[in-house]
Write an enzyme that holds these catalytic residues in place. Sequence first.
Site, PDB file in Angstrom:
ATOM      1  N   PHE A   1       0.812  -1.216   0.000  1.00  0.00           N
ATOM      2  CA  PHE A   1       0.000   0.000   0.000  1.00  0.00           C
ATOM      3  C   PHE A   1       0.844   1.265   0.000  1.00  0.00           C
ATOM      4  O   PHE A   1       0.401   2.333  -0.424  1.00  0.00           O
ATOM      5  CB  PHE A   1      -0.944   0.002   1.207  1.00  0.00           C
ATOM      6  CG  PHE A   1      -0.305   0.377   2.520  1.00  0.00           C
ATOM      7  CD1 PHE A   1      -0.464   1.647   3.049  1.00  0.00           C
ATOM      8  CD2 PHE A   1       0.455  -0.537   3.233  1.00  0.00           C
ATOM      9  CE1 PHE A   1       0.111   1.996   4.266  1.00  0.00           C
ATOM     10  CE2 PHE A   1       1.030  -0.206   4.441  1.00  0.00           C
ATOM     11  CZ  PHE A   1       0.861   1.064   4.968  1.00  0.00           C
ATOM     12  N   LYS A   2       2.077   1.152   0.456  1.00  0.00           N
ATOM     13  CA  LYS A   2       2.919   2.341   0.587  1.00  0.00           C
ATOM     14  C   LYS A   2       3.369   2.896  -0.757  1.00  0.00           C
ATOM     15  O   LYS A   2       3.959   3.974  -0.810  1.00  0.00           O
ATOM     16  CB  LYS A   2       4.099   2.022   1.495  1.00  0.00           C
ATOM     17  CG  LYS A   2       3.614   1.685   2.904  1.00  0.00           C
ATOM     18  CD  LYS A   2       4.709   1.362   3.875  1.00  0.00           C
ATOM     19  CE  LYS A   2       4.104   1.019   5.238  1.00  0.00           C
ATOM     20  NZ  LYS A   2       5.089   0.764   6.277  1.00  0.00           N
ATOM     21  N   ASP A   3       3.069   2.180  -1.841  1.00  0.00           N
ATOM     22  CA  ASP A   3       3.359   2.725  -3.167  1.00  0.00           C
ATOM     23  C   ASP A   3       2.593   4.023  -3.411  1.00  0.00           C
ATOM     24  O   ASP A   3       3.092   4.919  -4.090  1.00  0.00           O
ATOM     25  CB  ASP A   3       3.004   1.710  -4.260  1.00  0.00           C
ATOM     26  CG  ASP A   3       4.032   0.591  -4.354  1.00  0.00           C
ATOM     27  OD1 ASP A   3       5.234   0.881  -4.238  1.00  0.00           O
ATOM     28  OD2 ASP A   3       3.629  -0.575  -4.527  1.00  0.00           O
TER      29      ASP A   3
END
Length: 434
Positions: free
Chosen positions: A106-108
């Site tokens: 999700f940190k993309d």
Amino acid sequence: MQFYSTNNKDLRVSFKEAVFNSMPLDKGLYMPEVIPQLPASFIDNIEKYSLTEIAYEVASALLKDEIPADDLKALVEEAANFDAPAVPLDDNTFVLELFHGPSLAFKDFGARFMSRVMGYYLKDGEQLLDVLVATSGDTGGAVALGFLGVPNTRVTILYPKGKVSPIQEQQLTTLGQNIRAIEVDGTFDDCQALVKQAFADEELNQKFRLTSANSINISRLIPQTFYYFNAYAQLKRKGFKEVVFSVPSGNFGNIGAGLLAYKMGLPVKQFIAATNANDTVPRFLETGVYETKPSVQTYSNAMDVGAPSNWVRIMDLFKQDTKVLKEVVTAYRFTDEETLEGIKDIAEKYDYIACPHTAIAYLAVEKFRQQTEDESAAVFLSTAHACKFPDIFPPLLASKIEIPLSVEELSGRTKQADELKTDFAGFKSYLLHH
């Protein structure tokens, strides 16, 4: 829009300064001076908008005139150029898949947006930008791939030795170019403390242009609001108007972004903060005493945080009113044994393979429903691809995990990482002499 420090609300800086300084010298965190309210017409018709259209509307509201409209649209479209589907498991349970970006986490969303913003602001001939980041697993890979090849930047990633999965380590240590990795003989909290000390060190700040890519950076938080609005839009298309979000929580940036979205007008019925044995926040909501403790290693390693940095932002959003906060946020903790049972349960009930972080968010939905008998639509966030944790799964489930091509390409690459202890003197010396 200007931004203040959570430790000094009289301080005001531009978005650009907040992005590049990352953390104020008073060791607070930057927050927008006003939480903008999105127009009711937008929320009422949100199902008609695409992810990038939603992202632009939200970013525009938060940043005002900090970046011209056409430039902001281009930044958003490049940063959020992958899907985030809310996959139905049954009539009112959905898993929000946030792992379709390049690092499979999700940190993309945050890392790609931040790198594009920094690249936008950087001018030719300016001093090299040194990006420091601590990771408990997924942040490092997202930042590494987000900044890979960005001109005039150098990224230094600190990760705890032996406490990230093999694929996560490969993403950190095999890229080269402007990305370098440091293997710290300690915990994530030790890595995070080193980064924070570096920002407070006068000599380092005089010599280098330092910024952070951790979720303490406001440009990481803003784009994470996008997928909450987008998830609501997907559910609204299916006829739902109330939603409960269950969020795997470690450093509390992810749920912090959801609560920012809520304060901007997203109609969320309840947030569930789902943690592993690193349960600082559940204990606080139970006892009223906020007491950090050293992090412990678990199967859900990206959540192994004993002193979550972003909790000060959440308290700031609720004006330090714990009573009001508890009306919106429920928190549960789960053991490794319960996590494994959650993985098996999802697979048996829904034929779905979930990573350990995702399984904890699922367990929290189940517990919330048992305690409240609430049957609202529930969305639990899947923050990483299951392939990142091959040793967690029983052989039969492991054999069902599809390995993305990007992961296959990592195998065989040579690890490049320096090793350090947890003392700041050693880290400072490394930065000064490397």
